[in-house]
Every structure is written in structure tokens, then in C-alpha cells.
Design an enzyme around this catalytic site. Structure first.
Site, PDB file in Angstrom:
ATOM      1  N   GLY A 381      40.754  36.940  33.312  1.00  0.00           N
ATOM      2  CA  GLY A 381      39.387  36.049  32.810  1.00  0.00           C
ATOM      3  C   GLY A 381      39.299  35.478  32.883  1.00  0.00           C
ATOM      4  N   SER A 382      38.397  34.137  32.302  1.00  0.00           N
ATOM      5  CA  SER A 382      38.029  32.570  32.558  1.00  0.00           C
ATOM      6  C   SER A 382      39.469  32.506  32.556  1.00  0.00           C
ATOM      7  CB  SER A 382      37.175  32.065  31.789  1.00  0.00           C
ATOM      8  OG  SER A 382      37.184  32.291  30.529  1.00  0.00           O
ATOM      9  N   MET A 383      39.880  30.951  32.363  1.00  0.00           N
ATOM     10  CA  MET A 383      41.344  30.289  31.744  1.00  0.00           C
ATOM     11  C   MET A 383      41.455  30.400  30.305  1.00  0.00           C
ATOM     12  SD  MET A 383      41.078  26.323  33.456  1.00  0.00           S
ATOM     13  CE  MET A 383      39.308  26.184  34.237  1.00  0.00           C
ATOM     14  N   HIS A 406      36.717  43.866  38.002  1.00  0.00           N
ATOM     15  CA  HIS A 406      37.625  43.043  38.817  1.00  0.00           C
ATOM     16  C   HIS A 406      38.121  41.997  37.313  1.00  0.00           C
ATOM     17  CE1 HIS A 406      34.826  40.235  40.284  1.00  0.00           C
ATOM     18  NE2 HIS A 406      36.028  39.962  40.779  1.00  0.00           N
ATOM     19  N   GLY A 407      36.858  41.435  36.889  1.00  0.00           N
ATOM     20  CA  GLY A 407      37.697  40.453  36.522  1.00  0.00           C
ATOM     21  C   GLY A 407      36.433  39.833  35.918  1.00  0.00           C
ATOM     22  N   SER A 408      35.500  38.689  35.126  1.00  0.00           N
ATOM     23  CA  SER A 408      35.020  38.642  34.358  1.00  0.00           C
ATOM     24  C   SER A 408      33.369  38.697  35.060  1.00  0.00           C
ATOM     25  CB  SER A 408      34.807  37.343  33.496  1.00  0.00           C
ATOM     26  OG  SER A 408      36.776  36.987  33.080  1.00  0.00           O
TER      27      SER A 408
END
Lengths: 483, 147
Positions: A381-383, A406-408
Site C-alpha cells: 500500500g502507500s507508506m 499488485h498495490g493500491s
């Protein structure tokens, strides 16, 4: 095409997380497109996603459906989050279906340390890693020379084992064991080699990061699977997100140009120049496939070398060896690739651009230690918001060519993020939340603020509901190095 | 050299994850020069880059837009292979027959993230909405870069 000029498609609801765009939406679509998302995430998607995924559906040799995952956003050629499988004979290979950062991917390593043990030393640990791990522009990686670089391109993570950057057991825990067939360094351009030579073992910039994380209380979703990975609440893990650096970027650039020229020569038209392709079985297609496989190897080796730096840094900060701290690799996944895989008895070239392979339990391509639970899937995700470990499923193999998110996914431009928040202010806010950040650039830090991304919880909920991967554990950051 | 030139405009709304700019030039040479300035300004403060090293190269292409694509990609190549950032661009573009030729001499120095206030690395030039056209005033290009 500007987003406002794109016609919003009509979606046929297949189930709560599958939305289909019929071939009648656009002339030339060979198959329907399917968006995997909750209604909420579907409504938030930019129109460019639908434009691009329906362009993908027009490509020769495409099978069943062009898919977009719930973290999808507008990319180049394919949307980020795009998945498409092509027949090996009539089908194509396209750099725009893989991305410039070939084998950009995620790596997750566990430790036996707890939040209580690491938190008091987090500043010193992150400062050390920020010093020891080359980050951002203008830094150089390990000195290897061109001869060794060709070996990295041919052998992948196995090169790291021979040179002291890996443990034996690391290799089986890398997708494809860190080495795939069909990577011939003789296909590489001198320019790719020159660009990649100084950068092995470097984190890079943009959305690439290294994070020290812990599993919060209540952060285990599947106790049985978590026990297979030896994961518990409050346990410290390390996540690495980076790719093939300038080596892969150059290969993608070289072939985007080659295919663009070749298509003009043969008068092949595509709806978007970033969808330039070559038939997979053509000499040009095979040459790109070989170079791209070399970049896949480079990225596996890059993340492996960085992980060895992390092990060294922990050994200097804590009383123990990397072995005694059980700093074991859980898994390394690629999310920008094209791979030959078999579905329903047919060999296909599966493009995943901002999408993760998600093989289910018992699949022969995943390590035996994980046969019971399925392939680990790592979604960053984001930091600010955290990340997830999930496992692949049989359903993914049956429905989405073994693929998941794969991610946000970004929802806000870099410029807009910088206008909303300043880097120094964000650093302070994160510190107040208990996240110590080191960044090569404050402006770069602001561009990666959590507010610029979709909610990773919703993305992971979507893929879980869709059944294409299942949540195992959530991780929250306490330290972050951003390129 | 400055990126605060009215010939360069950065756009937020074209590529969510990345950066886009449009550049105007009275001549092809000027268009190429200011495209390079925009590219470097996307990642660093170009006014802080001194001229300590030079690189010379030639390129050719059968289209002017792909020549610009290759020229900008060349700057990214030197960024990674030689660790150089540039601030001076002497460009000579000519058409002979159906082919376009470029001769470039570019000057800069070793990347220094603190001195040059480097914000972000650039991976590649994309073909996404890539455009070069002749206008009444000269030439105009639109470039989206991958970050």
C-alpha cells in the site's frame, strides 16, 4: 485521448466483483473486458482504464477476456492492473503490456524480532539502511562489470547465491525460483548493459521503497496460513519494492521503438502507440522476450542484493546473526512481466502489468513448503496505510489467468499531491503516527503521500471477495526508506 | 537555463502516476532544446547543474517525432550509464531526403542530489499521447514521462 472524451461503458454485472464490457463497446474488440473490483472501486476508476483495457481486447490472439484488477489506473498501452493472455502462435508480445520497469516487484522477509524489540532502535536502523542501501538518483550499486552483469542477466538470483548475496533457501522462495528459461544475454543491447551495470543493488526512486513493518493486533486474517509462513502479531518483517532499474527501462524503450517502426513498416495499426507489439513467435518478438527475461533476472537479483544489505544492517543494530534472527525470505513476486504459462492444456503468454501471479495450492510452480496454502501474494500500500500478504487460489487460475492485484493504485497526480502536502510536513505527520521516514527527496516524499493512493484495504477486500487471492496478514510500517 | 519559460508547460491531468509536459519552439532545434530542459526540470533544478562534462552524439530517424523520442531517451541513457545530469543543449536537426538527422552536444555534470535538488528519477519516455506537430508559430510537442 483526453479522459473527458472517453465514453463510459455499460457494465454487465457478472457477480459482486466482476464487471464486463461487451465487445460491442468498441470496434475491433476480439473478447470482452472484465474489471475485477467492488462497485465502489469500479466507480472510482478513471475512464482511461476502460479505454485502455478495451484497446487490449483488440489485440491479436487474446484469450477469453482482457482483465483489469481493482487497483487499476491509467497506464501506457495497458492500464496498470491489466492482465491479458495470448496464444503463442497467433498472439503477440507488447512492452506496453509489461511496463517500462520490467519485473518491478515485491519482496517480503520475516524476522523473529518483535515490535517491542525493534521500535526503540528504529531511527538508528533506518538511518543505517538509508546510508548503506543506494537510494534515489546519482547513487551506484555493487561494482560488477559487464561480464558479471551478463551472468546476472542469464542466471538471475542464482548469481547472488554464487556471490554471497543469498542463502540456499532464498531461491525457492522467489517466483520461478529466481530463474526462468529463455534469457539469452546475447539478445541484449550494449545500451541496456551500460545503463544497468552501475545499478545492481539500488532501490531507485518514484514509488519504490523499503519498509520495516509489523503485524498489528487483529492483523492476522488466516491463522493456518499465517502459521505456515511462521507469522504472528507484533512480528517484524521487511518489505522491498523495486525493479530492474535502468537495465529494464532501456530494454522496454529499445523495443517500444523497434516495434513502433516495424508496425509502421508493415502497416499494422494499433489504437495507441504504447500498444506497439510483435507477434510472439516472430524473430522480433522472441528477441524482446529474451531481453525481457534478462531484465526479469536483473530485478530478482536486485531485490536479493538489497535484502542482503538489510540482513547486514540488522546484524549491526541487533545482537544476533541474520540466521539467529530468522531473517528468512517469505517470497518475492513480480508484478510487471509476461510469462509462458499453461491454462486448460494451452500454452499462453500471460502479460501482467501491475498485476501479481496468484497460483493456488498444489500448483507445481510454487515451492513445496507453500503447496498447502498457495503462492504468497504481496500487495504493497502507500507508506501510510500498510500492506498485505495474501495467498493465490485455484479460482484465480480458473478465472483470471492466475492473476490478482499488485498495490493500491494512484488516484491523485504527483503535482496535486505536492500541492496538498509538503514533504517536511508529511515526514513530521508520519513521525507522529510512529513511522520514521528517510527519503532522498522531500518533494518525492510528498508525491508518494498516502492521500494520492486508493485504499489498500479496499483493494485487498476486493480480491478476497472475488476469490482470486485470500488475505493472510496485514502489515503496518514503523520505518520507511523512499527513493 | 530555466524551466520557468513560457515555452514549457507541465500538465498534472494527463498522467496520474507520472508527469507530462508540452513544449513550443520557433524552430525544430529550439523545440528539441526546450524539450530537454523540460525533461531535466521534471527531476531536478536545472539552474544548479554546471557544465563540467560534455557528450556528443548523432541520431537519425525517418520521423521527426521519433527523433525527439530517441533524443530524450538518450539523455536518460547518460543519466544512468554515466550518472550525468545536463543543462546545456546544442542541437542541430536536419532533413535529408526522407530521413531526419540530429547532431547534439550536451553539457552537464555528475548528478548530486543535494546540489541539484533532485526530486525524482525518470524511467523512460513514453509514447502515451506523444505528439509533435507543426504549428503556425513553429513546432509543438507533448511528452509523457514514466516515473
Amino acid at each position: 485521448m483526453q479522459q473527458q472524451n472517453i465514453k463510459k461503458p455499460e457494465f454487465k454485472k457478472i457477480d459482486d466483483t466482476t464487471w464486463e464490457i461487451a465487445t460491442s463497446y468498441k470496434t475491433g474488440m476480439r473478447v470482452p473486458a472484465r474489471i475485477i473490483a467492488t462497485k465502489n472501486l469500479l466507480d472510482e476508476m478513471d475512464l482511461g482504464v476502460f479505454e485502455q483495457i478495451t484497446n487490449v481486447a483488440t489485440l491479436p490472439g487474446i484469450q477469453d477476456f482482457a482483465f483489469c484488477m481493482p487497483d487499476g489506473h491509467w497506464g501506457y498501452g495497458f492500464p496498470v492492473g491489466g492482465v491479458a493472455a495470448f496464444n503463442l502462435n497467433e498472439g503477440i508480445i507488447s512492452p506496453g503490456g509489461i511496463g517500462f520497469d520490467i519485473n518491478c516487484g515485491m519482496r517480503l522477509m520475516k524476522t523473529n524480532l518483535t515490535l517491542k524489540e525493534v521500535k526503540p532502535k528504529i531511527k538508528s536502523l533506518m538511518d543505517r539502511m538509508f546510508r548503506d542501501i543506494p537510494t534515489g538518483v546519482g547513487t551506484r550499486g555493487i561494482e560488477i562489470g559487464f561480464k558479471e552483469l551478463e551472468k546476472v542477466a542469464k542466471e538471475g538470483a542464482q548469481w547472488c547465491l554464487k556471490h554471497g548475496y543469498a542463502w540456499d533457501e532464498d531461491l525457492e522462495r522467489i517466483e520461478s525460483h529466481g530463474r526462468i528459461e529463455g534469457a539469452d544475454p546475447s539478445s541484449l543491447s550494449e545500451r541496456a548493459l551500460k545503463r544497468g551495470e552501475p545499478q545492481l543493488g539500488t532501490l531507485g526512486s518514484g514509488n519504490h521503497y523499503l519498509e520495516v513493518q509489523y503485524i498489528p493486533k487483529g492483523g492476522i486474517y488466516d491463522k493456518d496460513a499465517a502459521s505456515v509462513f511462521d507469522l504472528k502479531e507484533e512480528q517484524i518483517c521487511v518489505m522491498i519494492h523495486t525493479g530492474s532499474r535502468g537495465f529494464g527501462h532501456q530494454i522496454a524503450t529499445d523495443y517500444l521503438r523497434k516495434f513502433d517502426s516495424a508496425m509502421q513498416k508493415y502497416n499494422i495499426k494499433v489504437p495507441d502507440r504504447d500498444l506497439a507489439y510483435a507477434p510472439f513467435s516472430s524473430p522480433e518478438g522472441q528477441e524482446y522476450f529474451s531481453s525481457m527475461n534478462c531484465a526479469i533476472h536483473y530485478a530478482y537479483a536486485n531485490r536479493q542484493v538489497i535484502m542482503s544489505f538489510v540482513r547486514d544492517a540488522f546484524m549491526r543494530e541487533f545482537a544476533g546473526t541474520a540466521k539467529s534472527m530468522e531473517m528468512e525470505l517469505i517470497y518475492d513476486v513480480a508484478h510487471n512481466t509476461a510469462k509462458v504459462e499453461t491454462y486448460k492444456g494451452k500454452k499462453l503468454i500471460v502479460h501482467r502489468k501491475g498485476a501479481t501471479r496468484s497460483f493456488g495450492p498444489g500448483n507445481p510452480d510454487i515451492p513445496e513448503i507453500y503447496h498447502e496454502v498457495g503462492q504468497p501474494v504481496i500487495i504493497g500500500g502507500s507508506m501510510e496505510t500498510g500492506s498485505y500478504l495474501l495467498v493465490g487460489t485455484k479460482e484465480a487460475e480458473e478465472e483470471t489467468f492466475g492473476s490478482t492485484a499488485h498495490g493500491s493504485g494512484r488516484t491523485m497526480s504527483r503535482g496535486a499531491a505536492k500541492r496538498k502536502v509538503q514533504g517536511r510536513e508529511l515526514e513530521k505527520q508520519l513521525q507522529e503516527k510512529g513511522i520514521y521516514v528517510r527519503s532522498a527527496s522531500y518533494a518525492g516524499l510528498a508525491e508518494e503521500a498516502g492521500l494520492a493512493y486508493k485504499n489498500v484495504d479496499q483493494v485487498c477486500e476486493s480480491v478476497d471477495l472475488a476469490g482470486i487471492s485470500k488475505r493472510v496478514a496485514k502489515f503496518l510500517p514503523i520505518g520507511n526508506i523512499k527513493g | 537555463m530555466t524551466s520557468n519559460d513560457k515555452r514549457i508547460k507541465f500538465h498534472d491531468d494527463i498522467a496520474i502516476a507520472d508527469t507530462a509536459f508540452t513544449v513550443k519552439g520557433r524552430t525544430v532545434d529550439e523545440l528539441f532544446e526546450y524539450s530537454a530542459i523540460a525533461l531535466i526540470s521534471s527531476m531536478a533544478d536545472i539552474s544548479k547543474i554546471d557544465i563540467k562534462e560534455k557528450r556528443e552524439f548523432t541520431l537519425e530517424s525517418n520521423n521527426l517525432d521519433t527523433l525527439l523520442f530517441d533524443f530524450l531517451s538518450e539523455i536518460l541513457f547518460y543519466k544512468d550509464s554515466d550518472n550525468l545530469l545536463f543543462s546545456e543543449f546544442e542541437i542541430d536537426v536536419k532533413k535529408q531526403g526522407k530521413q531526419w538527422y540530429l547532431k547534439a552536444e550536451i553539457g552537464g555534470e555528475l548528478a548530486n542530489p543535494n546540489k541539484h535538488k533532485v526530486t525524482i528519477d525518470i524511467k523512460a519516455i513514453t509514447m502515451h499521447m506523444f505528439k509533435l506537430e507543426k504549428t503556425r508559430e513553429g513546432y509543438e510537442a507533448r511528452v509523457v514521462i514514466d516515473i
